[in-house]
Design a protein around this motif. Structure first.
Motif, mmCIF file in Angstrom:
data_model
loop_
_atom_site.group_PDB
_atom_site.id
_atom_site.type_symbol
_atom_site.label_atom_id
_atom_site.label_comp_id
_atom_site.label_asym_id
_atom_site.label_seq_id
_atom_site.Cartn_x
_atom_site.Cartn_y
_atom_site.Cartn_z
ATOM 1 N N MET B 131 0.834 -1.211 0.000
ATOM 2 C CA MET B 131 0.000 0.000 0.000
ATOM 3 C C MET B 131 0.863 1.253 0.000
ATOM 4 O O MET B 131 0.526 2.254 -0.624
ATOM 5 C CB MET B 131 -0.908 0.031 1.227
ATOM 6 N N ALA B 134 2.183 1.770 -3.495
ATOM 7 C CA ALA B 134 1.146 2.173 -4.464
ATOM 8 C C ALA B 134 0.530 3.516 -4.091
ATOM 9 O O ALA B 134 -0.531 3.865 -4.608
ATOM 10 C CB ALA B 134 0.063 1.102 -4.557
ATOM 11 N N GLU B 135 1.168 4.252 -3.202
ATOM 12 C CA GLU B 135 0.709 5.575 -2.756
ATOM 13 C C GLU B 135 -0.624 5.536 -2.014
ATOM 14 O O GLU B 135 -1.249 6.570 -1.791
ATOM 15 C CB GLU B 135 0.583 6.550 -3.939
ATOM 16 N N GLU B 136 -1.094 4.320 -1.648
ATOM 17 C CA GLU B 136 -2.378 4.245 -0.946
ATOM 18 C C GLU B 136 -2.276 4.855 0.442
ATOM 19 O O GLU B 136 -3.226 5.460 0.940
ATOM 20 C CB GLU B 136 -2.853 2.791 -0.857
ATOM 21 N N ASP B 138 -0.264 7.337 1.246
ATOM 22 C CA ASP B 138 -0.311 8.782 1.018
ATOM 23 C C ASP B 138 -1.748 9.248 0.802
ATOM 24 O O ASP B 138 -2.145 10.313 1.278
ATOM 25 C CB ASP B 138 0.520 9.157 -0.215
ATOM 26 N N ALA B 139 -2.510 8.444 0.040
ATOM 27 C CA ALA B 139 -3.900 8.815 -0.227
ATOM 28 C C ALA B 139 -4.688 8.910 1.078
ATOM 29 O O ALA B 139 -5.468 9.844 1.278
ATOM 30 C CB ALA B 139 -4.546 7.803 -1.170
ATOM 31 N N LEU B 140 -4.458 7.958 1.988
ATOM 32 C CA LEU B 140 -5.145 8.010 3.289
ATOM 33 C C LEU B 140 -4.796 9.299 4.018
ATOM 34 O O LEU B 140 -5.662 9.975 4.562
ATOM 35 C CB LEU B 140 -4.744 6.807 4.147
ATOM 36 N N PHE B 150 -6.116 3.544 10.642
ATOM 37 C CA PHE B 150 -6.863 2.801 9.629
ATOM 38 C C PHE B 150 -6.331 1.387 9.462
ATOM 39 O O PHE B 150 -7.093 0.444 9.311
ATOM 40 C CB PHE B 150 -6.764 3.558 8.302
#
Lengths: 265, 268
Positions: B131, B134-136, B138-140, B150
């Motif tokens: 995650m 995959a920048e997930e 960062d997205a959070l 989370f």
């Protein structure tokens, strides 16, 4: 209107390092409100780093990043979260959470920031998905979507809370021309209909000329151009012309230099 | 050119600085994990119940078969090894004591912890690591969602609950394994074996095992999360960090085991 109101983002003297290497060398830019600004530049010029600073993911070594007149570089995490509520970000790979469905992904920021009952959340989710042309895909998982659809879903999540500021990291990277043009249309629509301030980081020229109102060009960590699109076309700066005319970088060695280079001296 | 002495102190210094940074980062994750698990729910930021249940199923329920098989075999092995020595002094009945006490005090918790470290600790590191790449993550962050809250909190709660639960289960199956072997191969009467076990085991034996298991659950989660969040590059680093998380959590589980065993030796 004062300058702070005209410009949504005001960056002054931003200097950043990655380890020992200096990435951004004290740049100052302004992003006008309600317009689409494009940050342009070749690979490794620091444009993605700049974006990460604008959305508060990285902290600068030096300098100010004022969003709506407030310096986010000096904020703590909690204040920053308040600013982030008014921001949406579409990452390069869309960055959807793979363990959640499309609808759950879009609902994520809504559930986090607003206390609404489940049916209201779902109505908002369907509205946003419809806006990006993904109605009917609520229960799909990100792995079942194509690249372009993932980006649309990521966009739906970015605009879930109707942000004032919307950031795009390489929106057309890895998309075919038709899908990329569709995404450009969406970006135009968001600016025209919702009056969002949009910041796009890209190196794709065709899309720059479609969507940009204002262009900032970076090269090797410095701003080499900022202004409206027409000024960009007429710019006489050598690096800008090279970029616009897609001329390759030609480095000429003297025979002595070349010899020194290949023997690794 | 720096002199040799300078270069030596330079390299020592760089290592110390890097190590200091790792320690800082690890303590930040520990601090965040406990804050978002125990403090923030009181302040009105609830934990993700459904994600926690899903982690409980993945880390706990799905590990039941492998825990059962391994502790059954270890129970049998332990009984065999004990019988090998005890029959020389004609004290075969003490197989029950040895199996019971060593399983509940030591082998139940540590075997479960090692299985869970291999199954779930590595999964945590791989999940968070991929995650991150995959920048997930960062997205959070840009959505204003704390990644530790989370991602780590549900896992921490799941392991703090499931590791003791699996340990109780492993204890029972392990003792049953010893019972099975002793009553058939060694020829101890089932009732005698049962009585002997009940007399040998104290509540504190089981309880100290469970306290250990609880601590191991925390160690495994924190190590997995730490290694996951440390991922900066792509797939290759995810693999490397996953391996590192298993090695580090097994090592730390044993360190903590030593600590708790010493503690209980003097204070119970």
């Amino acid at each position: 209107m004062s300058a702070a109101m005209e410009n949504a983002i005001e960056v002054t003297g931003l200097r950043t390092h990655y380890g020992q290497r200096e990435i951004l060398k004290g740049i100052s830019i302004s992003i006008p409100r309600g317009k689409t600004s494009v940050i342009l530049g070749g690979s490794g010029c620091g444009k993605s780093t700049l974006l990460k600073h604008l959305i508060g993911l990285l902290r600068p070594t030096e300098g100010k990043i004022a969003i709506n007149g407030r310096d986010i570089a000096a904020m703590d995490e909690e204040e920053l979260n308040g600013v982030r509520r008014k921001m949406g970000v579409l990452f390069q790979g869309a960055a959807l959470l793979n363990s959640l469905t499309v609808a759950e992904n879009v609902a994520l920021p809504i559930r986090e920031h607003a206390r609404l009952n489940e049916s209201t959340v779902m109505i908002m989710v369907r509205m946003k998905l419809d806006l990006v042309g993904l109605s009917g895909f609520e229960n799909f998982y990100p792995s079942q979507l194509s690249g372009g659809m993932k980006k649309r879903a990521g966009l739906a999540r970015a605009i879930a809370l109707d942000p004032e500021l919307l950031f795009f990291d390489e929106p057309s990277a890895g998309l075919d021309p038709v899908t990329a043009a569709g995404l450009d249309d969406l970006i135009l629509k968001l600016r025209n209909v919702f009056g969002m301030t949009i910041v796009v980081v890209t190196h794709e020229l065709p899309s720059v000329f479609t969507i940009a109102d204002y262009v900032i060009m970076l090269d090797a960590g410095e701003v080499i151009f900022s202004g409206i699109l027409d000024d960009l076309r007429n710019s006489q700066n050598e690096r800008v012309r090279m970029f616009l005319e897609r001329r390759p970088e030609t480095r000429t060695y003297s025979p002595d230099d070349y010899f020194r280079f290949i023997v690794g001296d | 050119m720096p002199s040799k002495t300078e270069a030596f102190f330079g390299s020592v210094g760089r290592r110390v600085i890097l190590f200091g940074r790792d320690v800082h980062y690890a303590s930040k994750i520990i601090n965040d994990a406990f804050y978002w698990t125990f403090v923030s729910p009181v302040k009105g930021k609830p934990v993700r119940v459904r994600a926690t249940i899903s982690e409980i199923v993945k880390a706990g329920y799905n590990a039941v078969p492998i825990v059962a098989v391994i502790s059954l075999f270890v129970g049998i092995i332990l009984a065999l090894q004990a019988a090998y020595q005890l029959k020389r002094v004609g004290a075969l009945i003490y197989v029950a004591n040895l199996v019971g006490v060593s399983i509940t005090r030591e082998l139940g918790p540590i075997l479960t912890a090692i299985i869970v470290a291999g199954r779930s600790g590595s999964a945590f590191a791989a999940e968070i690591g991929s995650m991150k790449s995959a920048e997930e993550v960062d997205a959070l962050v840009t959505m204003g969602i704390n990644p530790v809250r989370f991602l780590v909190t549900p896992k921490l709660l799941a392991l703090m609950f499931m590791l003791p639960a699996l340990t109780v289960f492993a204890d029972m199956i392990g003792i049953f394994g010893g019972f099975l072997l002793s009553t058939t191969v060694i020829g101890i009467h089932p009732y005698n074996y049962f009585q002997q076990s009940v007399n040998a085991l104290l509540v504190k034996d089981v309880m100290t095992g469970l306290v250990k298991a609880w601590a191991f659950g925390i160690v495994i989660t924190i190590v997995g999360a730490y290694q996951g969040f440390k991922v900066e590059g792509g797939a290759e680093e995810v693999g490397r960090r996953t391996t590192a998380s298993v090695v580090a959590s097994i090592f730390l589980v044993i360190v903590f085991d030593l600590f708790f065993t010493t503690l209980f030796y003097y204070f119970t």
